[in-house]
Design an enzyme around this catalytic site. Sequence first.
Site, PDB file in Angstrom:
ATOM      1  CD  GLU A   1      33.137  53.819-104.788  1.00 46.63           C
ATOM      2  OE1 GLU A   1      32.777  54.882-104.245  1.00 46.63           O
ATOM      3  OE2 GLU A   1      34.314  53.430-104.863  1.00 46.63           O
TER       4      GLU A   1
ATOM      5  CE1 TYR B   1      39.361  57.123-108.540  1.00 43.38           C
ATOM      6  CE2 TYR B   1      38.318  59.255-108.228  1.00 43.38           C
ATOM      7  CZ  TYR B   1      38.992  58.349-109.032  1.00 43.38           C
ATOM      8  OH  TYR B   1      39.302  58.695-110.336  1.00 43.38           O
ATOM      9  CG  HIS B   2      33.830  58.165-101.864  1.00 37.91           C
ATOM     10  ND1 HIS B   2      32.916  59.150-102.198  1.00 37.91           N
ATOM     11  CD2 HIS B   2      35.021  58.804-101.764  1.00 37.91           C
ATOM     12  CE1 HIS B   2      33.531  60.313-102.311  1.00 37.91           C
ATOM     13  NE2 HIS B   2      34.812  60.120-102.054  1.00 37.91           N
ATOM     14  N   PRO B   3      34.821  53.282-101.502  1.00 33.29           N
ATOM     15  CG  PRO B   3      36.624  51.787-101.562  1.00 33.29           C
ATOM     16  CD  PRO B   3      36.192  53.146-102.042  1.00 33.29           C
TER      17      PRO B   3
END
Length: 541
Positions: free
Chosen positions: A291, A462-464
């Site tokens: 992330e 907000y980038h898993p």
Amino acid sequence: MTQTYDNIVIGGGAAGCVVAARLSEDPDRKVLLLEAGGHNRRLSVKAPAAFSSQFGTKLDWEYWTEPEENLFGRSLHEPRGKLLGGCSSMNAMMYVRGNAYDYDSWVQQGADGWSAEEVLPFFRRSERNADLAGPYHGTDGPMSVCTVTPDPVTRRVVEACVEAGFERRDDINGERQEGVTFTQVNQHKGVRHDTATAFLQPARRRPNLTVRTGALVHRVLLRDGRADGVEVSFGKDREIFRAAGDIVLSAGAFGTPEILQRSGIGPADHLRSVGVPVEIDLPAVGRNLMEHPFQFVNWELKGADLGLADISHPKHLARWVATRKGKLASNVGEALAFFRTDRSLPAPDMEFVIAPLFFWEHGKRQHPRPAFSIGLSYIAPTSRGSVMIRSSDPTDKARVKLRMLSDPAEVTAIATGIERAREVAAQPALREMCGMEINPGPWVRTSEAVGEYIRGTVEHTYHPACTARIGSPQDGACDARLRVHGVEGLRIADASAMPTITRGNTHAPTIMIGERCADFVRAGSTDRPAASHGQLIGQVA
């Protein structure tokens, strides 16, 4: 009566809509798309600036991390879209492909066929760019891409970036990423253009495509080493759907490893510990979570500039409803800048997200005066976390551990980014506009104080990604053609398949992965996994 389809796509999110739409282009192929959420026809989805109002609502899976050991025990909220379009219906619409170095690095890690040159045609295939063309861009794809009309505050911050030494760039998705630019976004005429609108909506007219919403997937069913069905509940009703061809998992970086693990595919010791019968021992499923850490720096505005501070005034909603223009058409992150915190790095490791308003705590915190923000997304993290189910119950969300800032070098890089943001704020272009520094504040100056501030306030972008990554059976969940190791007829198409996270927002690469997966599925019966992939433990009828 059990229904059978040629292909089943699990998850109607950013990639799932792409896969389902592309596969259904073949009229002889019967396709089922299963989505746990509902429709995307909502004001909070369609009005670009309203995206953060979806967080914590029924449109959000609403994951929370376990207490983060390197962040003073804080638990972080990870919003995930629970509706058609998934996170493409909830994000800030930034169209960023990442750096060529990312994809070439994937090849070095064993992802043959994923170099920057090889993935470019799949980016272009999706794109309908209103402002850019040439060898790097598509102009006739389903997905609308255009450049934001920036607020005057954003224009001034971009000018300050140029004064601070950033190269002005029209296109960070072309030959070079480094520099400052106004954001390319997935919008069409002032309205969000998510994958549910761009890909799925036209495809739903096809009789060979079935879309079922409210579909909570329990597990993929295996028989004789093949994925041949899906167990699903619709409220209190449970159904089984069978697949004659490939099943595609597109449930996201959290949902995909959860479904794999509930299906008995994952780390054997963990599955046994939560009472799930082991079918395929794949240690990497749910591991390698990556992330982008995200750190905000905010300043008050002085003078007459408001930015987006008054965006909630009814007049702006009225204007947007009537014309699809004005402040509600903003994606908030109106400009981006990419740079290296260390000149010896092979590619940028930091992304500025420039917003003409105060943004803090996922947009929930207010400030009494107009402000602007520079968000620092650290796009080259080394920390790795995990997503591990607690039980076989699909309503019981997994334990998510980001393990963010495990490497002290990440804190050092973010601290360098904060100083770079302060340099921008001190430039002549902002002299008449930039007021007091709100966060971290002028009193946070020493390296120790900045480090504590970062660990105490850092969030994520907000980038898993990477939880079912392309790799070997020992360090990955799927091969370079997105086939799950040890299982015939099961593929992965979402950000979980990334070997490592890309340098930038993950939405555009996720669409590209969806395009590639659809091509792999269409390759047909000759596209089979090697017999040695994974370890077959058992079978499910």
